[in-house]
Design a protein around this motif. Structure first.
Motif, PDB file in Angstrom:
ATOM      1  N   GLN A   1     -29.824  13.401 -76.143  1.00  0.00           N
ATOM      2  CA  GLN A   1     -29.713  14.124 -75.322  1.00  0.00           C
ATOM      3  C   GLN A   1     -28.574  14.163 -74.177  1.00  0.00           C
ATOM      4  O   GLN A   1     -28.562  12.735 -73.907  1.00  0.00           O
ATOM      5  N   LEU A   2     -27.998  15.399 -73.860  1.00  0.00           N
ATOM      6  CA  LEU A   2     -27.666  14.791 -72.377  1.00  0.00           C
ATOM      7  C   LEU A   2     -27.773  15.534 -71.255  1.00  0.00           C
ATOM      8  O   LEU A   2     -27.964  16.720 -71.256  1.00  0.00           O
ATOM      9  N   LEU A   3     -27.861  15.362 -70.336  1.00  0.00           N
ATOM     10  CA  LEU A   3     -27.928  15.418 -68.535  1.00  0.00           C
ATOM     11  C   LEU A   3     -27.374  15.356 -67.589  1.00  0.00           C
ATOM     12  O   LEU A   3     -26.945  14.406 -67.476  1.00  0.00           O
ATOM     13  N   THR A   4     -26.547  16.243 -66.910  1.00  0.00           N
ATOM     14  CA  THR A   4     -25.961  15.958 -65.607  1.00  0.00           C
ATOM     15  C   THR A   4     -26.068  17.354 -65.005  1.00  0.00           C
ATOM     16  O   THR A   4     -26.738  18.488 -64.749  1.00  0.00           O
ATOM     17  N   THR A   5     -25.600  17.146 -63.842  1.00  0.00           N
ATOM     18  CA  THR A   5     -26.432  18.093 -62.462  1.00  0.00           C
ATOM     19  C   THR A   5     -25.180  18.215 -61.607  1.00  0.00           C
ATOM     20  O   THR A   5     -23.885  17.085 -61.218  1.00  0.00           O
ATOM     21  N   ASP A   6     -24.634  19.048 -61.268  1.00  0.00           N
ATOM     22  CA  ASP A   6     -23.662  19.480 -60.033  1.00  0.00           C
ATOM     23  C   ASP A   6     -24.052  20.352 -58.368  1.00  0.00           C
ATOM     24  O   ASP A   6     -25.305  21.253 -59.098  1.00  0.00           O
ATOM     25  N   MET A   7     -23.967  19.762 -57.312  1.00  0.00           N
ATOM     26  CA  MET A   7     -24.304  20.188 -56.135  1.00  0.00           C
ATOM     27  C   MET A   7     -23.852  21.242 -55.849  1.00  0.00           C
ATOM     28  O   MET A   7     -22.388  20.012 -55.396  1.00  0.00           O
TER      29      MET A   7
ATOM     30  N   ASP B   1     -18.695  18.940 -67.413  1.00  0.00           N
ATOM     31  CA  ASP B   1     -19.642  17.790 -67.906  1.00  0.00           C
ATOM     32  C   ASP B   1     -19.702  17.401 -69.202  1.00  0.00           C
ATOM     33  O   ASP B   1     -19.568  16.113 -69.710  1.00  0.00           O
ATOM     34  N   ILE B   2     -20.075  18.625 -69.951  1.00  0.00           N
ATOM     35  CA  ILE B   2     -21.390  18.623 -71.172  1.00  0.00           C
ATOM     36  C   ILE B   2     -20.109  18.170 -72.167  1.00  0.00           C
ATOM     37  O   ILE B   2     -20.362  17.081 -73.204  1.00  0.00           O
TER      38      ILE B   2
ATOM     39  N   MET C   1     -18.222  14.940 -72.821  1.00  0.00           N
ATOM     40  CA  MET C   1     -19.415  13.815 -73.870  1.00  0.00           C
ATOM     41  C   MET C   1     -19.385  13.744 -75.556  1.00  0.00           C
ATOM     42  O   MET C   1     -19.810  13.050 -75.973  1.00  0.00           O
TER      43      MET C   1
ATOM     44  N   THR D   1     -28.803  22.001 -63.317  1.00  0.00           N
ATOM     45  CA  THR D   1     -28.704  20.566 -63.864  1.00  0.00           C
ATOM     46  C   THR D   1     -28.832  21.278 -65.076  1.00  0.00           C
ATOM     47  O   THR D   1     -29.190  22.989 -65.920  1.00  0.00           O
TER      48      THR D   1
ATOM     49  N   ALA E   1     -28.412  20.489 -69.809  1.00  0.00           N
ATOM     50  CA  ALA E   1     -29.071  19.729 -70.852  1.00  0.00           C
ATOM     51  C   ALA E   1     -27.837  20.356 -72.330  1.00  0.00           C
ATOM     52  O   ALA E   1     -28.179  21.205 -72.225  1.00  0.00           O
TER      53      ALA E   1
END
Lengths: 335, 335
Positions: A46-52, A80-81, A84, A141, A143
C-alpha cells in the motif's frame, strides 16, 4: 448564486459526492460514513502520500480557475504514487473554505478533481469540508498500490546507471513567472508553459512501466531537477553527473526565458512543479526499455557516479561544475 | 529559539521524523520518500479517513498547547476508524505553518501526535509541511484496517435494537465554553471538562469489541448525540428514541452548566467533540456483551424504532419530543 453558508456542510457534501467512484470493485463504502472502506488488491504493498496547497503560497485565485486548481491538487499526489512505481487508487480531500465561497466555485473545483481521477481510474472516497477565516486550503491524500517487485525508492541508484527524465523540464516554473508577470495571453509561446504550470499531467502510466523495466531509483520532479538529483544522490549514497546539453526543454521555454530575462536551463534545474519523473537504470535495461517502447518520451540526462564526485552539471563547454540543491523550499528565506 | 525560516523545510523534517514508527512490521518505507510504503494485513478491508483543523475555527492557540493540539488532531481521526469497527494503523500529517512559528512549537505538536500514536500502535509515515500566510492548519489522514466480519456502517440499525454510548457526553462542549469564558482554572469541576475538550481519548479499543459483539450501526460522537442519532436514523431508514434520564453526564457537567447558565443535557445532545461512540445492537447481543465484560463503560440511552416515529427524546416527565439534528455545522449560520 448560492454561498456555502446558505447551503450548509451537508448540502455541500450532497453536491460533490456524485461521480466520485471510477472503480466500483474496490470501494465498499465511499463518501458519507466515518471512514471509507476499501478492498485492497491481494499481495500488493500500500502507498500513502499527502500534499497541502495553500492560497497565496501555492496558488492565487487570480491566476487559476477552480477547475485547474482541483485538477492540480490531485495531480501532485498521483505524481508521488507514480514515482514509487505504483498505481493510484483512492483519494480523500480536505477543504478549508471561506464562508463567502460561492457553491459554484466548489463544484468547479470538484469537476477538475473528478476529471483527472476519471482519467486515471482513481476514486474520491471521502474528505472533510470546514470553514476557513483566511483563504482556501486544499489537502489531498492518495492511497495507491504497488507490486512488491515494482517498488522503486530513491535509494537504489548505483554508479554506472543512466539518469533519465520523462519529458521537458522548466516549463511549469516559467509558466508561473509568466502568470506572475501578467499580460502573457498575447504570446503564443506562453500557453504551453502556463498550462504546464496550472494543469501538470502526472506520469501515472509511465511510473509502473519504468519500475517494471528496472528503474533503480525514481523521484517526481516537484522542486527542480537539481534538488531531486541531490535527493537521489543522498538516499543512494552516490554522485550524479548531469549534462546541460541533454536536459530536454520545451521549444517555447527559450523564448519565454528571453522575455523574462532568465536562463531557460535555470528553470529546468531550479524551477519546480514539472511533475515529470527522474529515474536511474542500468544501461542494459535502459537500452531494452527504449527498444521495447518506440515512442517513450524518456531522455537520458546524465549518469550515476561515485559518491565522492558529488552532484555536478557538465556545461555546454564540457566543464563540470558543482550543482547546488537549491529549489523551492518552504520556510527558507530566499536570497 | 529557532524559527522555521532559519531551519528550512528539510531541517524541520529531520527534526520530526524520530520515533514515528511504532509497528515496524507493517512499514516498508516511512517518512522521506515520495510516498510511504506499507504492508497490509491479508484479508482485511482498508479504512481511510481525514480531518482538517483550522486555527480560529477548530482551535485557538491561546487555549491549547501545541502538545494538546497534536494529540487531538490524531485523536479525531482514530475515533473515525474505531467507529467502523477497525484498527488504526498509519497516519500522514500535513501542516501549514506561519513562517514565524518557533521550531519548538512544531516539535511539541509532534510530541502530542507521537504520544497518542504510541498509545495505540499507530505509525506516522509521511506528510507535507508548507508555509501559511494566515494561521495554522493541520490535516491528518489515518489509514486503518478492519476484519470484513467486523465492519460496522451507519446503515445497519434495525427496529428493536438497543441504542448505547461508550461514556459521558457533553463534557467537551462544556469544556470549550469554559475555555472561551476564561478564568476556569480556579474551579475544580472545570478541569475534567476542559481536558475532555483538549485531549479527548478516542475509543480505539472499544470500537472493534463492539463490532465483534454485533453492533448493527456505529458512529463517533463528533457533533452531539442528536446529530449522530439523526445520521444513523437516516442511513438505516429507522427512527430512534432517546431517554433523557439515561444519557450519561459527567458529575462536573451539571456544575459547569449552572456556572455557564446552560442546560447540561443540551451539551450532551447538541455539543460536539465528545468522541465517544454511539452504537445499536440487538438486545440479546447487548446483554451478552455486558455479561462478557464486567467493567465496560457502555450505557443504554434508547431504542431503535420504526422510521415513521422519527428521532425523539423522552424527557424527564416521560414526554416524547421531536429531537432536532442541530449540532455544529460549518458554513451554516447559527440562529
Amino acid at each position: 448564486m448560492n454561498e456555502l453558508k446558505e447551503l450548509g456542510e451537508f448540502g455541500l457534501i450532497d453536491l460533490i459526492k456524485q461521480d466520485t467512484i471510477n472503480d466500483h470493485s474496490s470501494v465498499v463504502v465511499g463518501i458519507g460514513d466515518d471512514a471509507a472502506v476499501l478492498l485492497p488488491t491481494p499481495r500488493q504493498l500500500q502507498l500513502l502520500t499527502t500534499d497541502m496547497l495553500v492560497e497565496s503560497v501555492h496558488f492565487k485565485l487570480t491566476t487559476t480557475t477552480p477547475w485547474q486548481l482541483g485538477y492540480k491538487a490531485i495531480a501532485v499526489n498521483l505524481s508521488d504514487i507514480a514515482a514509487m512505481g505504483g498505481v493510484p487508487r483512492h483519494a480523500v480531500v480536505s477543504l478549508a473554505l471561506p464562508q463567502s465561497t460561492p457553491a459554484e466555485f466548489v463544484t468547479n473545483l470538484y469537476k477538475g478533481m473528478k476529471e483527472i481521477c476519471r482519467a486515471f481510474g482513481v476514486n474520491i472516497v471521502g474528505g472533510d469540508t470546514v470553514s476557513s477565516p483566511h483563504g482556501l486550503v486544499i489537502n489531498v491524500t492518495v492511497a495507491g498500490e504497488v507490486e512488491p517487485a515494482n517498488l522503486v525508492c530513491r535509494s537504489g541508484a548505483r554508479p554506472g546507471d543512466v539518469v533519465a527524465v520523462t519529458g521537458n523540464l522548466g516549463s511549469s516554473a516559467a509558466g508561473l513567472d509568466l502568470l506572475t508577470a501578467g499580460e502573457w495571453e498575447d504570446f503564443d509561446f506562453a500557453w504551453p508553459l502556463v498550462t504546464a504550470h496550472l494543469t501538470p499531467r502526472p506520469q501515472v502510466k509511465l511510473g509502473p512501466v519504468l519500475a517494471a523495466a528496472g528503474a533503480t531509483s525514481m523521484d517526481d520532479i516537484s522542486d527542480g531537477l537539481a534538488s531531486e538529483a541531490h535527493e537521489i544522490a543522498k538516499a543512494s549514497q552516490v554522485g550524479i553527473k548531469l549534462y546541460a546539453k541533454q536536459i530536454p526543454l520545451a521549444p517555447e521555454l527559450a523564448e519565454a526565458a528571453g522575455q523574462l530575462n532568465k536562463q531557460a536551463l535555470d528553470y529546468a534545474l531550479f524551477g519546480g512543479e514539472d511533475f515529470q519523473l527522474v529515474f536511474t537504470m542500468e544501461p542494459g535495461n535502459y537500452e531494452a526499455l527504449l527498444a521495447a517502447y518506440l515512442d517513450l518520451p524518456v531522455v537520458k540526462v546524465g549518469e550515476v557516479v561515485d559518491a565522492d564526485e558529488g552532484v555536478t552539471l557538465v556545461d555546454e563547454d564540457g566543464q563540470a561544475q558543482k550543482l547546488e540543491a537549491r529549489g523551492f523550499n518552504h520556510f527558507r528565506q530566499e536570497e
